[in-house]
Design a protein around this motif. Structure first.
Motif, PDB file in Angstrom:
ATOM      1  N   GLY A 156      35.508  89.956  63.293  1.00 11.52           N
ATOM      2  CA  GLY A 156      34.958  89.795  62.033  1.00 11.52           C
ATOM      3  C   GLY A 156      34.462  91.033  61.262  1.00 11.52           C
ATOM      4  O   GLY A 156      34.304  91.032  60.142  1.00 11.52           O
ATOM      5  N   PHE A 157      34.141  92.239  62.152  1.00  4.19           N
ATOM      6  CA  PHE A 157      33.864  93.517  61.688  1.00  4.19           C
ATOM      7  C   PHE A 157      34.797  93.947  60.657  1.00  4.19           C
ATOM      8  O   PHE A 157      34.564  94.961  59.867  1.00  4.19           O
ATOM      9  CB  PHE A 157      33.482  94.364  62.707  1.00  4.19           C
ATOM     10  N   ASN A 201      48.261  81.410  61.323  1.00  5.51           N
ATOM     11  CA  ASN A 201      48.535  81.713  62.817  1.00  5.51           C
ATOM     12  C   ASN A 201      48.917  83.248  62.941  1.00  5.51           C
ATOM     13  O   ASN A 201      48.107  84.061  63.567  1.00  5.51           O
ATOM     14  CB  ASN A 201      49.521  81.157  63.404  1.00  5.51           C
ATOM     15  N   HIS A 202      49.765  83.671  61.786  1.00  6.88           N
ATOM     16  CA  HIS A 202      50.087  85.298  61.631  1.00  6.88           C
ATOM     17  C   HIS A 202      48.842  85.907  61.454  1.00  6.88           C
ATOM     18  O   HIS A 202      48.654  86.923  61.959  1.00  6.88           O
ATOM     19  CB  HIS A 202      51.330  85.169  60.975  1.00  6.88           C
ATOM     20  N   LEU A 203      48.260  85.504  60.383  1.00  4.65           N
ATOM     21  CA  LEU A 203      47.182  86.417  59.827  1.00  4.65           C
ATOM     22  C   LEU A 203      46.006  86.184  60.837  1.00  4.65           C
ATOM     23  O   LEU A 203      45.267  87.349  61.133  1.00  4.65           O
ATOM     24  CB  LEU A 203      46.269  85.527  58.614  1.00  4.65           C
ATOM     25  N   ASN A 204      45.696  85.358  61.781  1.00  3.72           N
ATOM     26  CA  ASN A 204      44.593  85.470  62.757  1.00  3.72           C
ATOM     27  C   ASN A 204      45.205  86.389  63.936  1.00  3.72           C
ATOM     28  O   ASN A 204      44.434  87.255  64.336  1.00  3.72           O
ATOM     29  CB  ASN A 204      44.389  83.932  63.586  1.00  3.72           C
ATOM     30  N   GLN A 205      46.305  86.287  64.288  1.00  5.01           N
ATOM     31  CA  GLN A 205      46.819  87.178  65.290  1.00  5.01           C
ATOM     32  C   GLN A 205      46.984  88.581  64.756  1.00  5.01           C
ATOM     33  O   GLN A 205      46.423  89.573  65.520  1.00  5.01           O
ATOM     34  CB  GLN A 205      48.515  86.990  65.668  1.00  5.01           C
ATOM     35  N   ARG A 206      47.206  88.877  63.531  1.00  2.22           N
ATOM     36  CA  ARG A 206      47.191  90.474  62.994  1.00  2.22           C
ATOM     37  C   ARG A 206      45.662  90.823  62.832  1.00  2.22           C
ATOM     38  O   ARG A 206      45.497  91.938  63.074  1.00  2.22           O
ATOM     39  CB  ARG A 206      47.853  90.381  61.554  1.00  2.22           C
ATOM     40  N   ALA A 207      44.690  89.995  62.589  1.00  2.00           N
ATOM     41  CA  ALA A 207      43.360  90.359  62.490  1.00  2.00           C
ATOM     42  C   ALA A 207      42.741  91.011  63.782  1.00  2.00           C
ATOM     43  O   ALA A 207      42.217  91.910  63.931  1.00  2.00           O
ATOM     44  CB  ALA A 207      42.440  89.093  62.064  1.00  2.00           C
ATOM     45  N   SER A 252      42.034  94.809  64.647  1.00  2.00           N
ATOM     46  CA  SER A 252      40.550  95.199  65.083  1.00  2.00           C
ATOM     47  C   SER A 252      40.487  95.747  66.213  1.00  2.00           C
ATOM     48  O   SER A 252      39.722  96.870  66.530  1.00  2.00           O
ATOM     49  CB  SER A 252      39.690  93.956  65.083  1.00  2.00           C
ATOM     50  N   GLN A 253      41.436  95.250  67.203  1.00  4.63           N
ATOM     51  CA  GLN A 253      41.442  95.844  68.626  1.00  4.63           C
ATOM     52  C   GLN A 253      42.078  97.296  68.563  1.00  4.63           C
ATOM     53  O   GLN A 253      41.402  98.204  69.370  1.00  4.63           O
ATOM     54  CB  GLN A 253      42.302  95.166  69.343  1.00  4.63           C
ATOM     55  N   ALA A 254      43.048  97.601  67.680  1.00  4.10           N
ATOM     56  CA  ALA A 254      43.490  98.873  67.426  1.00  4.10           C
ATOM     57  C   ALA A 254      42.723  99.877  67.013  1.00  4.10           C
ATOM     58  O   ALA A 254      42.675 101.160  67.162  1.00  4.10           O
ATOM     59  CB  ALA A 254      44.737  98.887  66.510  1.00  4.10           C
ATOM     60  N   SER A 255      41.617  99.318  66.156  1.00  9.20           N
ATOM     61  CA  SER A 255      40.599 100.226  65.636  1.00  9.20           C
ATOM     62  C   SER A 255      39.290 100.141  66.607  1.00  9.20           C
ATOM     63  O   SER A 255      38.244 100.810  66.098  1.00  9.20           O
ATOM     64  CB  SER A 255      40.214  99.716  64.310  1.00  9.20           C
TER      65      SER A 255
END
Length: 570
Positions: free
Chosen positions: A402-403, A383-389, A393-396
């Motif tokens: 998935g990109f 759950n943590h890794l999904n949230q951080r992903a 990605s949004q911050a970038s």
């Protein structure tokens, strides 16, 4: 209708690491109660007694421990219910080999091997099960495939026998533990063992013997129907032919078929807490039970067509189950198996030898997990890794999470390739590593790339089926990875198809309960019972914006496979 007596069915699912039982209520069309108990996987590395003193990992279990867990979980879910209202029970289990000794006692399959390979004493408790994931019979598998190279039976197992099947394990026992092989009273698949313990009936399921024992079920007579003596004579297991194949099964029954009714025995009644005479369904291998429930799960809109549904049962490994009304032969894919899941239908079964186990390994061996996430537990960690992903990605300002995996590629065959190459020598590969191997960002990227690698292999398997004129309309998924929304989204995006998530999450256990209902006759045959009980689900649709990205990465994935093939050929 309100005054009608409640009707329940029990489903028992024996997986790799746990036993689960569920009490299915026909009134609510859901499980009223479930129970789970862990079971032990025993691993030991030994020197096998042969010329080169090969180091071999033995992976075993105890049927005594498993049956005790079965009885305890069935009793647990049955508390507070009149046992007469439980109209049937069904079992599924991993495709593991159980060795039954004289007097129906367990027989230690690893008892002749010590850690130094000299024999004499056993390893732990009485370990009478060689697990499906045990690869000790690699040389025996190669020998069998060589001896049967021109035999038509190999057409029905994707072109070659797998070392996960039972026949290579039996040849291993004969070679390395002859006292066990010759002294055993019978050999059984674990799912058949459970039905026998409940009923005292020694019949075998068509599912287990066709899929794992080279039993030939073919009404078209393309090959010998039934046990084929020429197979066992060719590979040095002619002893199995004695007394009309008594040790491996003289009575073969179709799951959901119209065979003679099998019921709970007096001993089974005492141990399980069920009424004497309760119908017992002909069993299924665990993935096949999950495939059955998923094949009939609706999407709430259309009538389910099980012949265009690809079912993914995700656990330690992932199994891909697809039934056809006509036999279709696909290189590297097991089957077609007749009446192995749906009566009178032909099953093709593909798979990934490591899926959930592979993803766990990727995460658990990363330095950031070891220093920062280990205390969370795996579910919370994912759950943590999904949230951080998503956050990274949004911050970038990436259009799709998935990109984030760009330039990092993972090939997931850490435990060999089951499909579509059927090559146990395949290993994992990672391309794109940098000196940043300890940060949270490096773990998130590796985690995403690993999930995508599993999805790319799913696409590879699907293309192999489609290239042989198998029509697939959608996917349905259950098991551990089905609970990971980022994986499900990734899978839908990569394969470009809807992925159905059933509302009843316990699909494998539900398949076992459907077998119990079918045995009772309360709802009709297997297809009628499955149509009533399988329920419906919600579909995750593929996102068009990620199609080109995954198409390019899939091209790299296939090049990685080709490169490793070239290495293995040299």
């Amino acid at each position: 209708m309100e005054n009608q007596e409640p009707i329940f069915f029990v489903g028992v699912d024996v997986g790799t690491a746990s036993v689960r039982a569920g009490l299915y209520s026909l009134a609510s069309k859901s499980f009223r109660k479930t129970a789970i108990l862990p079971i032990t996987v025993h691993k030991a590395t030994v020197n096998v007694r042969n010329a080169d003193r090969t180091r071999t990992e033995l992976i075993s279990q105890s049927s005594t421990e498993i049956w005790d867990a079965v009885c305890r979980t069935v009793r647990d879910v049955s508390v507070g219910v009149d046992e007469r209202q439980i109209r049937g029970i069904g079992f599924d289990a991993t495709c593991s080999l159980v060795v039954v000794g004289p007097g129906d006692a367990p027989m230690n399959v690893d008892g002749l091997l010590k850690s130094d390979g000299t024999g004499e004493e056993g390893i732990g408790s009485c370990l009478d099960i060689i697990m499906w994931m045990d690869h000790r019979a690699k040389k025996e598998t190669e020998y069998i495939n060589q001896k049967l190279a021109d035999h038509p039976c190999l057409k029905f197992v994707g072109g070659q026998v797998s070392l996960e099947m039972e026949i290579p394990k039996l040849l291993w026992l004969k070679t390395h533990c002859p006292d066990i092989f010759h002294g055993a009273s019978r050999f059984m698949d674990l799912c058949d063992f459970l039905s026998w313990k409940a009923s005292g009936d020694t019949s075998r399921s068509m599912c287990s013997v066709v899929c794992k024992w080279l039993y030939q079920a073919d009404p078209r007579q393309l090959t010998t129907h039934g046990w084929d003596r020429t197979i066992f004579s060719a590979i040095g297991l002619e002893e199995l032919c004695q007394e009309n194949f008594a040790k491996i099964g003289t009575d073969i029954r179709v799951p959901g078929g119209k065979d003679q009714l099998v019921t709970v025995s007096e001993k089974g009644s005492s141990e399980l807490g069920l009424t004497f005479g309760t119908p017992v369904g002909t069993s299924l291998i665990d993935a096949h039970a999950g495939g059955l429930a998923l094949a009939f799960c609706g999407d709430g809109k259309n009538v389910t067509d099980w012949s265009t549904r690809l079912a993914l049962i995700c656990g330690t490994s992932t199994c891909y189950m697809q039934c056809n009304r006509e036999p279709v032969f696909v290189p590297g894919v097991w089957g077609p198996y007749y009446s192995a899941m749906v009566p009178q239908a032909w099953l093709n079964e593909a798979g990934q030898s490591a899926a959930g186990q592979f993803l766990d390994h990727i995460v658990k061996t990363h330095p950031f997990y070891l220093s920062n996430l280990k205390a969370l537990g795996m579910s919370a960690c994912y759950n943590h890794l999904n949230q951080r992903a998503v956050e990274i990605s949004q911050a970038s300002q990436m259009e799709d999470t998935g990109f984030l995996s760009n330039q990092l590629h993972v090939f997931p065959d850490y435990h060999g390739n089951r499909s579509p190459l059927s090559n146990p020598d395949f290993t994992g590969m990672i391309v794109g590593l940098t000196l940043d191997g300890e940060s949270e960002l490096s773990l998130v990227k590796l985690y995403l790339a690993a999930m995508q690698g599993l999805a790319y292999e799913s696409r590879w398997i699907i293309e192999s089926l489609q290239n042989n004129n198998i029509r697939i309309g959608d996917l349905a998924i259950c098991g551990g990875l089905a609970n990971n929304p980022l994986f499900v989204k990734t899978l839908a995006d990569v394969v470009g198809m809807p992925v159905l998530l059933p509302f009843i999450k316990e699909s494998v256990m539900l398949g076992a309960a459907i077998l119990g209902a079918t045995a009772s006759g309360a709802l009709g045959g297997l297809e009628e019972s499955a149509a009533v009980m399988a329920g419906s689900g919600s579909a995750v649709q593929p996102a068009e914006k990620s199609q080109l990205y995954h198409k390019a990465r899939y091209h790299v994935f296939r090049k990685m496979a080709d490169f490793q093939l070239s290495l293995l050929d040299n």
